[in-house]
Design an enzyme around this catalytic site. Structure first.
Site, short mmCIF file in Angstrom:
data_model
loop_
_atom_site.label_atom_id
_atom_site.label_comp_id
_atom_site.label_asym_id
_atom_site.label_seq_id
_atom_site.Cartn_x
_atom_site.Cartn_y
_atom_site.Cartn_z
N SER A 108 0.87 -1.24 0.10
CA SER A 108 0.02 0.01 -0.07
C SER A 108 0.85 1.32 0.01
CB SER A 108 -1.03 -0.23 1.26
OG SER A 108 -2.04 0.93 1.11
N ASP A 159 -10.28 -4.13 -5.40
CA ASP A 159 -9.43 -3.10 -4.56
C ASP A 159 -10.15 -1.66 -4.59
OD1 ASP A 159 -7.98 -1.30 -2.99
OD2 ASP A 159 -6.14 -2.41 -3.44
N HIS A 190 -8.20 -4.69 -0.95
CA HIS A 190 -6.76 -4.03 -0.65
C HIS A 190 -5.87 -4.95 0.25
CE1 HIS A 190 -4.29 -0.58 -1.10
NE2 HIS A 190 -4.20 -0.41 0.15
#
Ligand code: MLT
Length: 206
Positions: A108, A159, A190
């Site tokens: 991320s 996501d 995610h």
């Protein structure tokens, strides 16, 4: 010995054939988050895991600031990217690592700064596995600057944070520098899944 600029964990490697890993956690994480993933994906690798030094809200750690969800300041990202790359070079001297052998494993926000490091500071990283990265800096790598570097982009089909175009757009920016980029889109959101770990393992220890 001068203090290194980022708080971090370093675990020495035990297998000289395993690439050293630069572990970069996601928003709200810390330097301990990805140690287990690093040990599993590449047993015996040296692990260098800095703690993000940007604090959002109540102690939420990141590697660069966010003005809103998916909204960034390119100048700030550039400054933070150079700061992290300088830390990596200093840590490589301290711990006896070769920066160009260092593979990022970023999740991320950590994957996003791994991408900007590859784009802006190819002297500080050999490649990496970027888990759920998005496009945060629309700037191609300099031609030839990433020749011989391997990058795996791992994204999820559902996501909500990453635009479906981002993996291909980021891949193009990295390929402009000559990187060998593989993109894998897996059925996931995610959050990381066992498929991510398996794909990272195949990529890091082929
Ligand atoms: C970012 O800010 O880098 C991305 O939005 C990913 C995240 O950290 O949520």
């Amino acid at each position: 010995m001068p203090r290194l600029s980022y708080q971090h964990v370093f675990e020495p490697g035990t297998d000289p054939s395993a690439p050293p890993l630069l572990l970069l956690h996601g928003t709200g994480g810390n330097e301990h988050d990805l140690l287990r993933l690093g040990r599993t994906a590449s047993p015996g690798s040296a692990l260098l895991s800095p703690r993000g030094d940007v604090v959002e809200g109540q102690g939420v750690l990141r590697f660069f600031a966010r003005l809103g969800e998916g909204v960034f300041d390119p100048a700030e990202i550039t400054r933070r990217t150079h700061a992290l790359a300088d830390f990596v070079l200093a840590a490589a001297v301290r711990y006896g690592l070769q920066p160009l052998q260092l593979m990022a494993v970023g999740f991320s926000n950590g994957a996003n700064i791994a991408a900007t490091m590859l784009l802006l500071r190819p002297d500080a990283l050999g490649g990496g596995v970027l888990l759920r990265s998005m496009l945060v800096l629309d700037q191609p790598a300099l031609p030839g600057s990433l020749a011989g570097r391997r990058v795996l982009l791992l994204n999820g089909t559902t996501d909500p944070l990453v635009s479906p175009d981002d993996p291909a757009r980021l891949a193009a920016l990295l390929r402009a520098g000559g990187a060998d980029v593989k993109t894998e889109i897996i059925p996931a959101s995610h959050q990381l899944t066992p498929q991510d770990v398996a794909a990272a393992q195949r990529f890091l220890r082929p």
